[in-house]
Write a protein that holds these residues in place. Sequence first.
Motif, mmCIF file in Angstrom:
data_model
loop_
_atom_site.group_PDB
_atom_site.id
_atom_site.type_symbol
_atom_site.label_atom_id
_atom_site.label_comp_id
_atom_site.label_asym_id
_atom_site.label_seq_id
_atom_site.Cartn_x
_atom_site.Cartn_y
_atom_site.Cartn_z
ATOM 1 N N ARG A 4 40.409 20.314 37.112
ATOM 2 C CA ARG A 4 40.978 19.198 36.365
ATOM 3 C C ARG A 4 40.398 19.077 34.967
ATOM 4 N N ALA A 5 39.486 19.953 34.571
ATOM 5 C CA ALA A 5 38.904 19.895 33.228
ATOM 6 C C ALA A 5 39.786 20.698 32.277
ATOM 7 N N TRP A 6 40.494 20.025 31.395
ATOM 8 C CA TRP A 6 41.355 20.703 30.434
ATOM 9 C C TRP A 6 41.568 19.818 29.221
ATOM 10 N N VAL A 7 42.034 20.416 28.157
ATOM 11 C CA VAL A 7 42.429 19.664 26.975
ATOM 12 C C VAL A 7 43.906 19.374 27.137
ATOM 13 N N SER A 8 44.265 18.114 27.082
ATOM 14 C CA SER A 8 45.634 17.747 27.416
ATOM 15 C C SER A 8 46.501 17.433 26.203
ATOM 16 N N TRP A 9 45.928 17.448 24.988
ATOM 17 C CA TRP A 9 46.718 17.050 23.831
ATOM 18 C C TRP A 9 46.168 17.729 22.593
ATOM 19 N N ASN A 10 47.032 18.238 21.763
ATOM 20 C CA ASN A 10 46.628 18.674 20.428
ATOM 21 C C ASN A 10 47.780 18.444 19.467
ATOM 22 N N VAL A 11 47.455 18.306 18.198
ATOM 23 C CA VAL A 11 48.440 17.939 17.187
ATOM 24 C C VAL A 11 49.263 19.133 16.743
ATOM 25 N N ASN A 12 48.688 20.303 16.692
ATOM 26 C CA ASN A 12 49.354 21.489 16.183
ATOM 27 C C ASN A 12 49.834 22.354 17.347
ATOM 28 N N PRO A 13 51.159 22.486 17.547
ATOM 29 C CA PRO A 13 51.654 23.261 18.697
ATOM 30 C C PRO A 13 51.371 24.758 18.610
ATOM 31 N N THR A 14 50.960 25.267 17.441
ATOM 32 C CA THR A 14 50.621 26.688 17.358
ATOM 33 C C THR A 14 49.190 26.954 17.816
ATOM 34 N N VAL A 15 48.428 25.883 18.092
ATOM 35 C CA VAL A 15 47.065 26.035 18.600
ATOM 36 C C VAL A 15 47.101 25.862 20.119
ATOM 37 N N TYR A 39 40.028 28.538 21.727
ATOM 38 C CA TYR A 39 41.191 28.025 21.004
ATOM 39 C C TYR A 39 41.758 29.152 20.168
ATOM 40 N N LYS A 40 43.092 29.273 20.209
ATOM 41 C CA LYS A 40 43.778 30.366 19.535
ATOM 42 C C LYS A 40 44.916 29.787 18.698
ATOM 43 N N ILE A 41 45.159 30.377 17.543
ATOM 44 C CA ILE A 41 46.316 30.009 16.735
ATOM 45 C C ILE A 41 47.229 31.226 16.700
ATOM 46 N N ALA A 50 45.141 34.684 17.184
ATOM 47 C CA ALA A 50 43.728 34.973 16.913
ATOM 48 C C ALA A 50 42.882 33.802 17.377
ATOM 49 N N THR A 51 41.747 34.099 17.998
ATOM 50 C CA THR A 51 40.825 33.050 18.436
ATOM 51 C C THR A 51 40.226 32.390 17.204
ATOM 52 N N ILE A 52 40.284 31.049 17.161
ATOM 53 C CA ILE A 52 39.746 30.320 16.018
ATOM 54 C C ILE A 52 38.483 29.545 16.368
ATOM 55 N N ASN A 70 27.004 17.024 27.103
ATOM 56 C CA ASN A 70 27.101 17.392 25.701
ATOM 57 C C ASN A 70 28.089 18.532 25.546
ATOM 58 N N PHE A 71 28.522 18.741 24.324
ATOM 59 C CA PHE A 71 29.402 19.861 24.033
ATOM 60 C C PHE A 71 29.100 20.332 22.623
ATOM 61 N N TRP A 72 29.479 21.561 22.352
ATOM 62 C CA TRP A 72 29.314 22.124 21.027
ATOM 63 C C TRP A 72 30.433 23.108 20.791
ATOM 64 N N THR A 73 30.698 23.360 19.530
ATOM 65 C CA THR A 73 31.778 24.265 19.158
ATOM 66 C C THR A 73 31.216 25.435 18.369
ATOM 67 N N THR A 74 31.936 26.544 18.452
ATOM 68 C CA THR A 74 31.636 27.736 17.688
ATOM 69 C C THR A 74 32.926 28.129 16.968
ATOM 70 N N VAL A 75 32.871 28.334 15.694
ATOM 71 C CA VAL A 75 34.056 28.708 14.915
ATOM 72 C C VAL A 75 34.199 30.214 14.921
ATOM 73 N N GLY A 76 35.435 30.687 15.080
ATOM 74 C CA GLY A 76 35.713 32.108 15.043
ATOM 75 C C GLY A 76 35.615 32.763 16.399
ATOM 76 N N PRO A 77 36.013 34.031 16.473
ATOM 77 C CA PRO A 77 35.960 34.749 17.756
ATOM 78 C C PRO A 77 34.522 35.020 18.183
ATOM 79 N N ASN A 78 34.314 35.094 19.485
ATOM 80 C CA ASN A 78 32.978 35.407 20.016
ATOM 81 C C ASN A 78 32.832 36.890 20.216
#
Length: 78
Positions: A4-15, A39-41, A50-52, A70-78
């Motif tokens: 049940r852990a998911w992101v359920s909404w985003n503003v940009n449909p290409t992401v 996350y991919k665009i 491409a992974t963003i 807690n959470f953290w983000t990493t920009v770009g592909p891993n």
Amino acid sequence: MSNRAWVSWNVNPTVTNSKTSDSGFISGGQYYGEGSFNYKIGVIGTGIGATIGTVEIRVRGDKSGKRSGNFWTTVGPN
């Protein structure tokens, strides 16, 4: 982690997002869980893109609910 852990909404449909890993265990009456999402665009409906960035999350809880997290983000592909 439950499914049940998911992101359920985003503003940009290409992401788009996808869960890349999850794990969890119970110890001493506490639940410990981790998850990772990419996350991919790209072009809608094709799977081409491409992974963003990546989001990592950690939580700890008990029968009364979440005790820490807690959470953290990493920009770009891993």
